[in-house]
Design a protein around this motif. Structure first.
Motif, PDB file in Angstrom:
ATOM      1  N   ALA A 111       0.584  -1.324   0.145  1.00 16.71           N
ATOM      2  CA  ALA A 111       0.319  -0.241   0.201  1.00 16.71           C
ATOM      3  C   ALA A 111       0.704   0.925  -0.075  1.00 16.71           C
ATOM      4  O   ALA A 111       2.077   1.193  -0.242  1.00 16.71           O
ATOM      5  CB  ALA A 111      -1.537  -0.007   1.472  1.00 16.71           C
ATOM      6  N   SER A 159      -2.926   3.969   4.200  1.00 21.16           N
ATOM      7  CA  SER A 159      -2.673   2.757   4.130  1.00 21.16           C
ATOM      8  C   SER A 159      -2.170   1.941   4.228  1.00 21.16           C
ATOM      9  O   SER A 159      -2.032   0.475   4.512  1.00 21.16           O
ATOM     10  CB  SER A 159      -3.241   1.839   2.690  1.00 21.16           C
ATOM     11  OG  SER A 159      -4.929   3.198   2.168  1.00 21.16           O
ATOM     12  N   CYS A 207      -4.403  -2.199  -0.386  1.00 17.14           N
ATOM     13  CA  CYS A 207      -5.247  -1.442   0.378  1.00 17.14           C
ATOM     14  C   CYS A 207      -5.259   0.091  -0.287  1.00 17.14           C
ATOM     15  O   CYS A 207      -3.826   0.399  -0.290  1.00 17.14           O
ATOM     16  CB  CYS A 207      -5.262  -1.149   2.034  1.00 17.14           C
ATOM     17  SG  CYS A 207      -6.031  -0.037   1.988  1.00 17.14           S
ATOM     18  N   SER A 208      -6.521   0.643  -0.807  1.00 19.60           N
ATOM     19  CA  SER A 208      -5.924   1.885  -1.039  1.00 19.60           C
ATOM     20  C   SER A 208      -7.612   2.724  -0.657  1.00 19.60           C
ATOM     21  O   SER A 208      -8.367   1.984  -1.352  1.00 19.60           O
ATOM     22  CB  SER A 208      -6.107   2.299  -2.823  1.00 19.60           C
ATOM     23  OG  SER A 208      -6.893   3.562  -3.287  1.00 19.60           O
ATOM     24  N   GLN A 209      -7.764   3.393   0.122  1.00 20.65           N
ATOM     25  CA  GLN A 209      -8.980   3.764   0.712  1.00 20.65           C
ATOM     26  C   GLN A 209      -9.896   4.212  -0.797  1.00 20.65           C
ATOM     27  O   GLN A 209     -11.124   4.021  -0.557  1.00 20.65           O
ATOM     28  CB  GLN A 209      -8.960   4.925   1.630  1.00 20.65           C
ATOM     29  CG  GLN A 209      -9.765   4.958   1.951  1.00 20.65           C
ATOM     30  CD  GLN A 209     -10.011   6.335   3.409  1.00 20.65           C
ATOM     31  OE1 GLN A 209     -10.354   6.111   4.725  1.00 20.65           O
ATOM     32  NE2 GLN A 209     -10.610   6.974   3.154  1.00 20.65           N
ATOM     33  N   THR A 229      -5.356   4.626  -5.890  1.00 25.75           N
ATOM     34  CA  THR A 229      -3.586   4.771  -5.945  1.00 25.75           C
ATOM     35  C   THR A 229      -3.329   4.598  -7.198  1.00 25.75           C
ATOM     36  O   THR A 229      -3.081   2.783  -7.310  1.00 25.75           O
ATOM     37  CB  THR A 229      -3.297   4.754  -4.118  1.00 25.75           C
ATOM     38  OG1 THR A 229      -4.576   5.178  -3.575  1.00 25.75           O
ATOM     39  CG2 THR A 229      -1.833   4.765  -3.934  1.00 25.75           C
ATOM     40  N   THR A 248      -1.028   1.843  -6.315  1.00 27.54           N
ATOM     41  CA  THR A 248      -1.477   0.645  -5.958  1.00 27.54           C
ATOM     42  C   THR A 248      -1.708  -0.409  -6.875  1.00 27.54           C
ATOM     43  O   THR A 248      -1.928  -1.621  -6.563  1.00 27.54           O
ATOM     44  CB  THR A 248      -2.521   0.814  -4.725  1.00 27.54           C
ATOM     45  OG1 THR A 248      -0.936   1.769  -3.792  1.00 27.54           O
ATOM     46  CG2 THR A 248      -2.605  -0.759  -3.750  1.00 27.54           C
ATOM     47  N   THR A 262     -10.496  -1.606  -0.480  1.00 20.43           N
ATOM     48  CA  THR A 262     -11.051  -0.724  -0.789  1.00 20.43           C
ATOM     49  C   THR A 262     -12.784  -0.308  -0.243  1.00 20.43           C
ATOM     50  O   THR A 262     -13.318  -0.898   0.610  1.00 20.43           O
ATOM     51  CB  THR A 262     -10.335  -0.177  -2.322  1.00 20.43           C
ATOM     52  OG1 THR A 262     -11.204   0.867  -2.226  1.00 20.43           O
ATOM     53  CG2 THR A 262     -11.413  -0.952  -2.773  1.00 20.43           C
ATOM     54  N   ASN A 289     -10.302  -0.031   8.491  1.00 20.44           N
ATOM     55  CA  ASN A 289      -9.835  -0.509   6.978  1.00 20.44           C
ATOM     56  C   ASN A 289      -8.683  -1.722   8.400  1.00 20.44           C
ATOM     57  O   ASN A 289      -8.113  -3.281   8.255  1.00 20.44           O
ATOM     58  CB  ASN A 289      -8.265   0.165   6.666  1.00 20.44           C
ATOM     59  CG  ASN A 289      -7.799   1.321   7.380  1.00 20.44           C
ATOM     60  OD1 ASN A 289      -7.847   1.276   8.830  1.00 20.44           O
ATOM     61  ND2 ASN A 289      -7.574   1.990   7.097  1.00 20.44           N
ATOM     62  N   CYS A 341       1.501   7.417  10.533  1.00 28.12           N
ATOM     63  CA  CYS A 341       0.263   7.523   9.622  1.00 28.12           C
ATOM     64  C   CYS A 341      -0.165   9.374  10.805  1.00 28.12           C
ATOM     65  O   CYS A 341      -0.224  10.071   9.488  1.00 28.12           O
ATOM     66  CB  CYS A 341      -1.040   6.571   9.708  1.00 28.12           C
ATOM     67  SG  CYS A 341      -2.215   7.458   8.417  1.00 28.12           S
TER      68      CYS A 341
END
Length: 367
Positions: A62, A66, A111-113, A117, A120, A138, A171, A244
Motif C-alpha cells: 500500500a 494504507s 489497500c487503497s481507501q 491510488t 497500488t 478499498t 481498515n 500515519c
C-alpha cells in the motif's frame, strides 16, 4: 447511521462536529450490544477461494495511511502466524524491487481507501502478472483497485467519507479479520473467534478513550499548536499509527515538520533533537515491544519538558471484553482514533482547515 458531507468543509468547526458525530455517546456505535459472530461475506469469499492453498509468502502492499495499517498487520502476523513469511512494502517500491519470491505460491494483500491510488493499482497488476493471488481492500468496490485484484474486500472509513462507523469494520479491523482467517485456515488456533469477540468491544473502548483523553488534549493543544515541529514515537504494533499520524495528519493536513521515530531508533540519532522545547507524541502500546517505548519516554521526560511530551498509554485504557492476546493489536486503533480529536484542536487553534487546506493532495493529478 447519520451522515454528513465532509468534503467541502471550509472550516475546522465543521470538521470538529464531524469528529463529534463519531463519538456521541448516544450513537449506534456506543449502544450496540450485539457481538460480532461472523466474518463479513467478502472476507469469507476470499478465504474460501484461497482455502487449501499453502502460500509460501504474504506481501502487504500500500501507500501512505494504507501502508501504516500494513505495518500493524505484519506485527499481527509475526506474533500469531507460523506457516508463511510476510513482508510489507510501499506499492511502487514493491513493483520496482520486484521480489524474487513473488510468484504463483504467494498472496498479495493491497489497500487503497479510494481504490484509485495509481501505485497500488499498478502493484496489483504486477502481482497478478507474476501469478500471485491478490486481495484488494478499498471503500469502492467498483474502483480500479477492486477491478485489478482477484478478490476485492470492503471496509468503512469516516474521516473522508463523513459516515459514522463501527471501528471493527475499519481498515485495521478488516485487515485483522482477513489475516486471522488466513492463519486459522492453516494452523487452526481459534484466532478468528477471539478477534471477533475483541472487535465487538472496540468501538465502546474508543468512545471511553475519547472521554478519558479530553482534558489532556485540551491542555496540550495550546502548547503544540504553533510549534514548527511535532514528532511521534512508538514501537511494535503501534508504530504504524505513529507513522500515519506524522505523515498523513501533522505533515499533510497541518504542515508541521514531523517524523515518526521508532522507539529504539530514537537512541541512534534522533534523540539529539531533544531539548526543553521539543514536542513529542509518545504511543505506549501493550505489545511485546512496550519496554522500548518506555525507555524513550523516560529519556524524553528527563531531558525534555514534561509539558511538551504527550503520552498515550495503552495501560490507561479500558479494554474490557477483549482477549489479552488481541488487545495489543487493537490499542493502535484507539490511539489513532482519539488523536484525530487532538488534530482538530490543533487545526482550530491554527485556523488551518484539515482537508481543504491541503495544497497538493487531491488537487494535482500530474505528479
Amino acid at each position: 447511521m447519520q451522515d454528513f458531507q465532509l468534503k467541502g468543509c471550509d472550516n475546522v468547526r465543521t470538521m470538529a462536529a464531524a469528529c463529534q458525530l463519531r463519538t456521541d455517546p448516544n450513537s449506534v456505535n456506543e449502544t450496540r450490544k450485539l457481538m460480532i459472530s461472523a466474518l463479513p461475506a467478502d472476507i469469507e469469499r476470499a478465504l474460501n477461494a484461497t482455502a487449501g492453498r499453502q502460500f509460501s509468502h504474504l506481501f502487504l502492499v500500500a501507500c501512505g495511511g494504507s501502508l501504516s495499517i500494513m505495518m500493524a498487520g505484519k506485527y499481527f502476523l509475526d506474533r500469531h502466524n507460523g506457516t508463511f513469511a510476510c513482508d510489507s512494502y510501499n506499492a511502487d517500491e514493491f513493483v520496482c524491487r520486484d521480489p524474487r519470491r513473488l510468484g504463483p505460491d504467494t498472496l498479495v494483500v493491497l489497500c487503497s481507501q479510494t481504490g484509485t491510488t495509481k501505485e497500488t493499482v499498478r502493484a496489483a497488476h504486477h502481482a497478478r502478472a507474476r501469478g500471485a493471488t491478490t486481495i484488494g481492500m478499498t471503500l469502492d468496490q467498483t474502483s480500479p483497485l477492486a477491478r485489478a485484484v482477484d478478490h476485492p474486500i470492503a471496509y468503512q472509513a469516516s474521516y473522508t467519507t463523513g459516515k459514522a462507523i463501527d471501528a471493527a469494520y475499519s481498515n485495521y479491523g478488516v485487515l485483522y479479520m482477513l489475516l486471522a482467517g488466513l492463519i486459522d485456515a492453516r494452523q487452526d488456533g481459534g484466532l478468528t473467534n477471539d478477534l471477533l469477540i475483541s472487535l465487538s468491544h472496540l468501538q465502546p473502548a474508543i468512545e471511553r478513550a475519547h472521554r478519558a483523553y479530553a482534558d489532556r488534549f485540551e491542555a496540550f493543544a495550546p502548547r503544540f499548536a504553533h510549534r514548527q515541529a511535532i514528532y511521534t514515537l512508538a514501537s511494535g504494533a503501534s508504530y504504524g499509527a505513529a507513522y500515519c499520524y506524522a505523515i498523513c495528519v501533522l505533515m499533510e493536513m497541518q504542515w508541521y515538520d514531523s517524523q515518526a521515530i521508532h522507539a529504539n531508533e530514537f537512541f541512534h540519532g534522533p534523540f539529539e533533537v531533544v531539548d526543553r522545547d521539543a514536542c513529542f507524541i509518545v504511543l505506549l502500546g501493550l505489545d511485546e515491544t512496550r519496554s522500548l517505548s518506555e525507555r524513550a519516554r523516560d529519556f524524553l521526560i528527563k531531558y525534555g519538558s514534561r509539558e511538551n511530551i504527550l503520552v498515550l498509554d495503552g495501560a490507561e485504557l479500558d479494554l474490557g471484553g477483549m482477549s489479552e492476546h488481541i488487545k495489543p493489536c487493537l490499542v493502535p486503533l484507539v490511539f489513532f482514533d482519539t488523536l484525530w480529536r487532538f488534530a482538530y484542536k490543533l487545526a482550530g487553534l491554527r485556523d488551518r482547515p484539515m482537508l481543504e487546506g491541503r495544497r497538493y493532495m487531491k488537487k494535482l493529478s500530474d505528479y
